[in-house]
Design a protein around this motif. Structure first.
Motif, PDB file in Angstrom:
ATOM      1  N   GLN A 126      -2.269  -3.742  -6.970  1.00  0.00           N
ATOM      2  CA  GLN A 126      -1.270  -2.685  -7.082  1.00  0.00           C
ATOM      3  C   GLN A 126      -0.417  -2.816  -8.353  1.00  0.00           C
ATOM      4  O   GLN A 126       0.389  -1.930  -8.668  1.00  0.00           O
ATOM      5  CB  GLN A 126      -0.343  -2.705  -5.862  1.00  0.00           C
ATOM      6  N   ASN A 151       0.823  -1.217   0.000  1.00  0.00           N
ATOM      7  CA  ASN A 151       0.000   0.000   0.000  1.00  0.00           C
ATOM      8  C   ASN A 151       0.853   1.261   0.000  1.00  0.00           C
ATOM      9  O   ASN A 151       0.435   2.308  -0.514  1.00  0.00           O
ATOM     10  CB  ASN A 151      -0.950   0.005   1.200  1.00  0.00           C
ATOM     11  N   GLU A 152       2.050   1.138   0.566  1.00  0.00           N
ATOM     12  CA  GLU A 152       2.970   2.277   0.608  1.00  0.00           C
ATOM     13  C   GLU A 152       3.919   2.287  -0.585  1.00  0.00           C
ATOM     14  O   GLU A 152       4.833   3.111  -0.646  1.00  0.00           O
ATOM     15  CB  GLU A 152       3.777   2.237   1.913  1.00  0.00           C
ATOM     16  N   ARG A 153       3.692   1.365  -1.536  1.00  0.00           N
ATOM     17  CA  ARG A 153       4.505   1.244  -2.741  1.00  0.00           C
ATOM     18  C   ARG A 153       5.964   0.905  -2.428  1.00  0.00           C
ATOM     19  O   ARG A 153       6.892   1.298  -3.137  1.00  0.00           O
ATOM     20  CB  ARG A 153       4.441   2.529  -3.577  1.00  0.00           C
ATOM     21  N   LYS A 154       6.179   0.159  -1.361  1.00  0.00           N
ATOM     22  CA  LYS A 154       7.521  -0.285  -0.987  1.00  0.00           C
ATOM     23  C   LYS A 154       7.683  -1.741  -1.412  1.00  0.00           C
ATOM     24  O   LYS A 154       7.630  -2.671  -0.605  1.00  0.00           O
ATOM     25  CB  LYS A 154       7.733  -0.131   0.521  1.00  0.00           C
ATOM     26  N   GLU A 155       7.875  -1.943  -2.712  1.00  0.00           N
ATOM     27  CA  GLU A 155       7.882  -3.301  -3.242  1.00  0.00           C
ATOM     28  C   GLU A 155       9.048  -4.154  -2.747  1.00  0.00           C
ATOM     29  O   GLU A 155       8.844  -5.332  -2.411  1.00  0.00           O
ATOM     30  CB  GLU A 155       7.841  -3.284  -4.775  1.00  0.00           C
ATOM     31  N   SER A 158      -1.126  -7.385  -4.203  1.00  0.00           N
ATOM     32  CA  SER A 158      -0.079  -7.219  -5.198  1.00  0.00           C
ATOM     33  C   SER A 158      -0.666  -7.117  -6.603  1.00  0.00           C
ATOM     34  O   SER A 158      -0.229  -6.297  -7.420  1.00  0.00           O
ATOM     35  CB  SER A 158       0.910  -8.381  -5.125  1.00  0.00           C
ATOM     36  N   THR A 195       2.040  -4.795  -8.917  1.00  0.00           N
ATOM     37  CA  THR A 195       3.462  -4.949  -8.581  1.00  0.00           C
ATOM     38  C   THR A 195       3.909  -6.339  -9.048  1.00  0.00           C
ATOM     39  O   THR A 195       3.864  -7.308  -8.291  1.00  0.00           O
ATOM     40  CB  THR A 195       3.694  -4.766  -7.070  1.00  0.00           C
TER      41      THR A 195
END
Length: 306
Positions: A88, A41-45, A85, A90
């Motif tokens: 998002q 959710n924080e785009r910290k893949e 995922s 990702t």
């Protein structure tokens, strides 16, 4: 790089596996799935992938220890992250999760944990269909790898209900392969055909004629779908895999399997199948890509992130 709290939970999970303590494993998995979702959710893949690798490590350890509930919980924890995922988009994390299902399922198969292996294969099957329908080619290839690794382990170990477990892997691969072909995802279709061939080789070594016959039927269906979309490499690989099955079945006196493969091959007689160096080179590239993905998911990628 895992945070101190994540490292603490991984240690708790692995220690609980050693002690056969399901509650401790579940606590660790719940935390890691939640933090993995937060990272997405924080785009910290990269951080999310770290959580996925940790869950896979605990899940594999649980499967090797024969802890069925813990292994199932690991699969469910990964499923929760997978949903986010995909939403998002990702891709890297999604592929890591899909390969993790394969790792846990393979370990479960090797420990003759039929239910866990079948669950992992079923989850991969649904994911493969979904990935192919949204044109996620690399994700579909990851599904093929996971299903193939589980299927080969199932074939080698002869579960009491091996035919059911093998049938699940074959059916999932076949369905994903047909959708991949219909979506013109040629690399994915070829990858699935390669895994079906490897599974057939493992099954022939155990004299499992019905399993080999089912694989031949799936290869024929994928090849026909590929032919309709004029995908030369996928058609070539389908026929090549069927020829391998027919020849190996003959040499092992697996008459029923050989006949099934021969009949499947005859359905391609009217096609002008191109067999040249370019086809072979492309297929070998796909095979190498799959090998690298599986090796990476087995630990090399993990080590590079620590």
């Amino acid at each position: 790089m895992l945070s101190k709290e994540e490292n603490k939970m991984v240690e708790l999970g692995l220690a609980s596996v050693e002690e056969n303590f399901d509650d401790g494993v579940r606590q660790a998995l719940d935390f890691l799935s939640e933090i993995g979702t937060v990272y997405l959710n924080e785009r910290k893949e990269p951080e999310a992938e770290g959580a996925v690798v940790s869950i896979k490590t605990i899940g594999k350890a649980a499967a090797m220890q024969g802890m069925e509930n813990a292994a199932v919980n690991a699969i469910r924890a990964l499923e929760r992250i997978l949903q986010h995922s995909v939403e998002q988009k990702t891709e890297g994390t999604t592929i890591s999760i899909l390969l993790s299902f394969g790792t846990i399922g393979k370990a479960a198969a090797e420990q003759q944990m039929e239910m866990v292996a079948k669950l992992a294969a079923s989850v991969l099957g649904k994911s493969g269909n979904s990935a192919a329908l949204r044109n996620g080619e690399r994700e579909t290839i990851a599904v093929a790898i996971g299903l193939g690794e589980i299927g080969k382990s199932v074939a080698r170990l002869r579960f009491p209900d091996v035919s059911e477990n093998a049938a699940t892997c074959i059916s999932c691969l076949g369905d994903a392969g047909k959708i991949a072909a219909q979506q013109k995802l040629e690399d994915a279709a070829v990858g699935i055909e390669l895994m079906l061939e490897e599974m057939a080789v493992a099954a022939m070594a155990e004299n499992m004629q019905s399993v080999v016959g089912n694989i031949a039927d799936s290869l024929e269906e994928i090849g026909k779908s590929a032919a309709e979309e004029e995908m030369e490499n996928a058609v070539f690989q389908a026929t090549s895999s069927l020829q391998t099955i027919m020849a190996d079945s003959d040499s092992m006196y697996l008459n029923d399997a050989s006949i099934t493969a021969k009949v499947a091959l005859e359905s391609f007689n009217e096609l002008d199948i191109i067999n040249d160096e370019e086809n072979i080179r492309k297929i070998e590239e796909i095979r190498e890509t799959m090998r690298e993905l599986w090796i990476g998911s087995s630990g090399l990628k993990t080590e590079s992130k620590k």
